[in-house]
Design an enzyme around this catalytic site. Structure first.
Site, PDB file in Angstrom:
ATOM      1  CE1 TYR A 133      41.572  40.837  39.306  1.00  0.00           C
ATOM      2  CE2 TYR A 133      41.541  43.215  39.553  1.00  0.00           C
ATOM      3  CZ  TYR A 133      41.482  41.966  40.102  1.00  0.00           C
ATOM      4  OH  TYR A 133      41.334  41.820  41.461  1.00  0.00           O
ATOM      5  CE  LYS A 163      45.339  40.151  40.203  1.00  0.00           C
ATOM      6  NZ  LYS A 163      44.438  39.284  40.929  1.00  0.00           N
TER       7      LYS A 163
END
Length: 170
Positions: A133, A163
């Site tokens: 992320y 992400k």
């Protein structure tokens, strides 16, 4: 595929309001959303206790089966051991994937430092896909992601992608 980042519902006193998760899941599924990214920034990850994060993951994994939503559990933490425990819990819950951001207090300075932190987290959920992320606006960690992906894959067999919440689109 559309993956939503739902907010974490709270009661007025600050306790989790987990009974709302089923309604959130039903609404998202009815709108054609394919999955959820649980306990990320929108999900108040840094404001939740370790136990609250576990309970939230359990609630989403329970209701997602009824709504046919993919569930990605965010296990990122400044404490590597807690991140590993959250990742292992996501795997036990049979989440579809797990993700983690960079530690944001003692920040990794190099791609190798980042991989050193994340490799045990990914390993804790080795049977499910792992996403990094990348959200430098929240973590303060700005490293070249192409380099990260190349160098991390040999050490993180379940790494499948990012992400990418990075403002650097180049």
């Amino acid at each position: 595929r559309i993956i939503a980042a739902p907010h974490t519902p709270f009661q007025p006193n600050g306790d989790l309001k987990l009974e709302v998760v089923a309604a959130q899941a039903q609404l998202l599924a009815s709108l054609g959303v394919d999955g959820v990214f649980v306990a990320g920034s929108t999900g108040e990850t840094s404001s939740l206790t370790f136990e609250e994060r576990r309970l939230l993951a359990e609630a989403w994994c329970d209701v997602s089966r009824e709504c046919d939503l993919e569930v990605i559990i965010h296990a990122g933490h400044t404490c590597q051991r807690d991140a590993c425990r959250l990742a292992a819990h996501a795997q036990e819950l049979q989440a579809d994937a797990v993700a983690a951001f960079a530690p944001h207090y003692f920040k990794p300075r190099t791609v190798d430092d980042l991989i050193d932190f994340l490799a045990p987290v990914a390993e804790a959920a080795a049977d499910i896909p792992f996403y990094f992320y990348d959200i430098p606006v929240m973590t303060g960690v700005r490293l070249p992601m192409a380099q990260f992906l190349q160098q991390a894959k040999p050490r993180m067999a379940n790494l499948v992608g990012l992400k990418y919440s990075n403002d650097d689109l180049v």
